[in-house]
Write a protein that holds these residues in place. Structure first.
Motif, PDB file in Angstrom:
ATOM      1  N   ALA A 285       1.035  -1.270  -0.081  1.00 39.02           N
ATOM      2  CA  ALA A 285       0.012   0.038   0.067  1.00 39.02           C
ATOM      3  C   ALA A 285       0.759   1.117  -0.216  1.00 39.02           C
ATOM      4  O   ALA A 285       0.485   2.253  -0.761  1.00 39.02           O
ATOM      5  N   VAL A 286       1.672   1.445   1.003  1.00 38.64           N
ATOM      6  CA  VAL A 286       2.679   2.579   0.906  1.00 38.64           C
ATOM      7  C   VAL A 286       3.783   2.574  -0.217  1.00 38.64           C
ATOM      8  O   VAL A 286       4.157   3.798  -0.627  1.00 38.64           O
ATOM      9  N   THR A 287       3.895   1.392  -0.827  1.00 43.44           N
ATOM     10  CA  THR A 287       4.980   1.675  -1.862  1.00 43.44           C
ATOM     11  C   THR A 287       3.986   2.299  -3.336  1.00 43.44           C
ATOM     12  O   THR A 287       4.546   3.025  -3.888  1.00 43.44           O
ATOM     13  N   VAL A 288       2.955   1.681  -3.354  1.00 36.15           N
ATOM     14  CA  VAL A 288       2.143   2.175  -4.512  1.00 36.15           C
ATOM     15  C   VAL A 288       1.685   3.681  -4.394  1.00 36.15           C
ATOM     16  O   VAL A 288       1.494   4.644  -5.068  1.00 36.15           O
ATOM     17  N   GLU A 289       1.253   4.035  -2.866  1.00 36.94           N
ATOM     18  CA  GLU A 289       1.184   5.376  -2.691  1.00 36.94           C
ATOM     19  C   GLU A 289       2.328   6.223  -3.057  1.00 36.94           C
ATOM     20  O   GLU A 289       2.052   7.228  -3.716  1.00 36.94           O
ATOM     21  N   SER A 290       3.381   6.045  -2.573  1.00 31.38           N
ATOM     22  CA  SER A 290       4.658   6.761  -3.006  1.00 31.38           C
ATOM     23  C   SER A 290       4.944   6.692  -4.547  1.00 31.38           C
ATOM     24  O   SER A 290       5.460   7.850  -5.058  1.00 31.38           O
ATOM     25  N   VAL A 291       4.737   5.816  -5.160  1.00 33.27           N
ATOM     26  CA  VAL A 291       5.044   5.613  -6.557  1.00 33.27           C
ATOM     27  C   VAL A 291       3.833   6.413  -7.321  1.00 33.27           C
ATOM     28  O   VAL A 291       4.354   7.141  -8.414  1.00 33.27           O
TER      29      VAL A 291
ATOM     30  N   PHE B 135      -3.105   1.133 -12.876  1.00 31.32           N
ATOM     31  CA  PHE B 135      -3.315  -0.201 -13.492  1.00 31.32           C
ATOM     32  C   PHE B 135      -2.084  -0.781 -13.884  1.00 31.32           C
ATOM     33  O   PHE B 135      -1.708  -1.764 -13.792  1.00 31.32           O
ATOM     34  N   ALA B 136      -1.232   0.114 -14.508  1.00 22.91           N
ATOM     35  CA  ALA B 136      -0.257  -0.478 -14.994  1.00 22.91           C
ATOM     36  C   ALA B 136       1.115  -0.647 -13.997  1.00 22.91           C
ATOM     37  O   ALA B 136       1.770  -1.412 -14.299  1.00 22.91           O
ATOM     38  N   ALA B 137       1.227   0.154 -13.087  1.00 24.63           N
ATOM     39  CA  ALA B 137       2.473   0.141 -12.096  1.00 24.63           C
ATOM     40  C   ALA B 137       2.098  -0.771 -10.914  1.00 24.63           C
ATOM     41  O   ALA B 137       2.766  -1.275 -10.109  1.00 24.63           O
ATOM     42  N   ASP B 138       0.714  -1.222 -10.464  1.00 23.94           N
ATOM     43  CA  ASP B 138       0.456  -1.872  -9.373  1.00 23.94           C
ATOM     44  C   ASP B 138       1.082  -3.162  -9.496  1.00 23.94           C
ATOM     45  O   ASP B 138       2.146  -3.377  -8.418  1.00 23.94           O
ATOM     46  N   GLU B 139       0.873  -3.833 -10.432  1.00 24.37           N
ATOM     47  CA  GLU B 139       1.661  -5.234 -10.560  1.00 24.37           C
ATOM     48  C   GLU B 139       3.135  -5.100 -10.611  1.00 24.37           C
ATOM     49  O   GLU B 139       3.867  -5.939  -9.935  1.00 24.37           O
ATOM     50  N   LEU B 140       3.457  -3.990 -11.284  1.00 20.28           N
ATOM     51  CA  LEU B 140       5.012  -3.999 -11.653  1.00 20.28           C
ATOM     52  C   LEU B 140       5.680  -3.325 -10.348  1.00 20.28           C
ATOM     53  O   LEU B 140       6.870  -4.054 -10.055  1.00 20.28           O
ATOM     54  N   THR B 141       5.047  -2.793  -9.400  1.00 22.55           N
ATOM     55  CA  THR B 141       5.828  -2.386  -8.059  1.00 22.55           C
ATOM     56  C   THR B 141       6.039  -3.723  -7.186  1.00 22.55           C
ATOM     57  O   THR B 141       7.322  -3.840  -6.834  1.00 22.55           O
ATOM     58  N   GLY B 142       5.016  -4.559  -7.419  1.00 22.63           N
ATOM     59  CA  GLY B 142       5.299  -6.040  -6.842  1.00 22.63           C
ATOM     60  C   GLY B 142       6.432  -6.860  -7.433  1.00 22.63           C
ATOM     61  O   GLY B 142       7.318  -7.392  -6.673  1.00 22.63           O
ATOM     62  N   LEU B 143       6.436  -6.719  -8.678  1.00 24.73           N
ATOM     63  CA  LEU B 143       7.669  -7.528  -9.272  1.00 24.73           C
ATOM     64  C   LEU B 143       9.022  -7.017  -9.028  1.00 24.73           C
ATOM     65  O   LEU B 143       9.714  -7.539  -8.695  1.00 24.73           O
ATOM     66  N   ILE B 144       9.150  -5.398  -9.198  1.00 22.97           N
ATOM     67  CA  ILE B 144      10.324  -4.698  -8.570  1.00 22.97           C
ATOM     68  C   ILE B 144      10.447  -5.014  -7.029  1.00 22.97           C
ATOM     69  O   ILE B 144      12.041  -5.263  -7.012  1.00 22.97           O
ATOM     70  N   GLY B 145       9.637  -5.199  -6.274  1.00 26.21           N
ATOM     71  CA  GLY B 145      10.145  -5.456  -4.978  1.00 26.21           C
ATOM     72  C   GLY B 145      10.458  -6.639  -4.786  1.00 26.21           C
ATOM     73  O   GLY B 145      11.329  -7.053  -3.729  1.00 26.21           O
TER      74      GLY B 145
END
Length: 202
Positions: free
Chosen positions: A27-33, A111-121
């Motif tokens: 949640a906080v990752t996507v918030e900041s991104v 939509f685009a960055a949500d899954e991607l932040t998980g992959l990067i993490g």
């Protein structure tokens, strides 16, 4: 845009329905991104609003995984979230659990960055540094192509998101990696603050 709520109200709702450390970190990752993207794409005045959408995008997922993006409107009503907030949160489930299509650029970024932040993490955790600070784009691209790595992160959704934005996939990968690099310390700080509140409650 106007979410109709403050970050404090958003945090309160998030913690009411989410206690899992992984979900709070996400949640906080996507918030900041999302805040980073708002500033980079010329929506600086709305950066705080983009961030709130990012913070609450999975508000219903932990307790209601089978109703993800379906239960969210009911939860957001508890804090009188705006229709814009509800549409934005629910639209990231487009084609998965709902037919609410991302329309605003902010919604397409989510939509685009949500899954991607998980992959990067996940990729960062495999590195000796456990950090994105020394991750290069070519390393991320290799992980992206390896479908067995972080298999729960849908490459199709990420690619569809890039297409929705009218971007090459490499642009989305590079910008989101840059966002997570730039926000790494901020994400850690926000995550620690949330877990401290959770510990106090428990």
């Amino acid at each position: 845009m106007n979410t109709g709520i403050t970050r404090e109200e958003a945090v309160s709702l998030l913690l009411k329905y989410n206690q899992d450390r992984f979900h709070l970190q996400h949640a906080v990752t996507v918030e900041s991104v999302m805040k980073w993207y708002a500033e980079k794409l010329g929506y600086g005045d709305d950066a705080k609003q983009w961030a709130i959408v990012g913070l609450l995008h999975d508000v219903d997922f932990e307790k209601y995984p089978e109703l993800h993006c379906i239960k969210a409107p009911e939860l957001l009503e508890e804090i009188n979230g705006s229709d814009e907030l509800t549409h934005a949160v629910c639209s990231h489930g487009y084609g998965i659990t709902v037919d609410i299509k991302p329309e605003h650029e902010m919604e397409k970024v989510l939509f685009a960055a949500d899954e991607l932040t998980g992959l990067i993490g996940a990729a960062a955790l495999m590195r000796p540094s456990k950090s994105v600070s020394d991750m290069e784009l070519k390393s991320l691209k290799k992980k992206f192509k390896d479908k067995r790595f972080a298999a729960g992160c849908s490459r199709e959704i990420i690619a569809n998101g890039a297409e929705m934005l009218g971007w090459e996939l490499d642009k989305l990968l590079e910008m989101t990696l840059d966002a997570m690099r730039d926000c790494e310390s901020e994400i850690t700080e926000k995550y620690n603050a949330l877990t401290e509140v959770c510990n106090e409650k428990n």
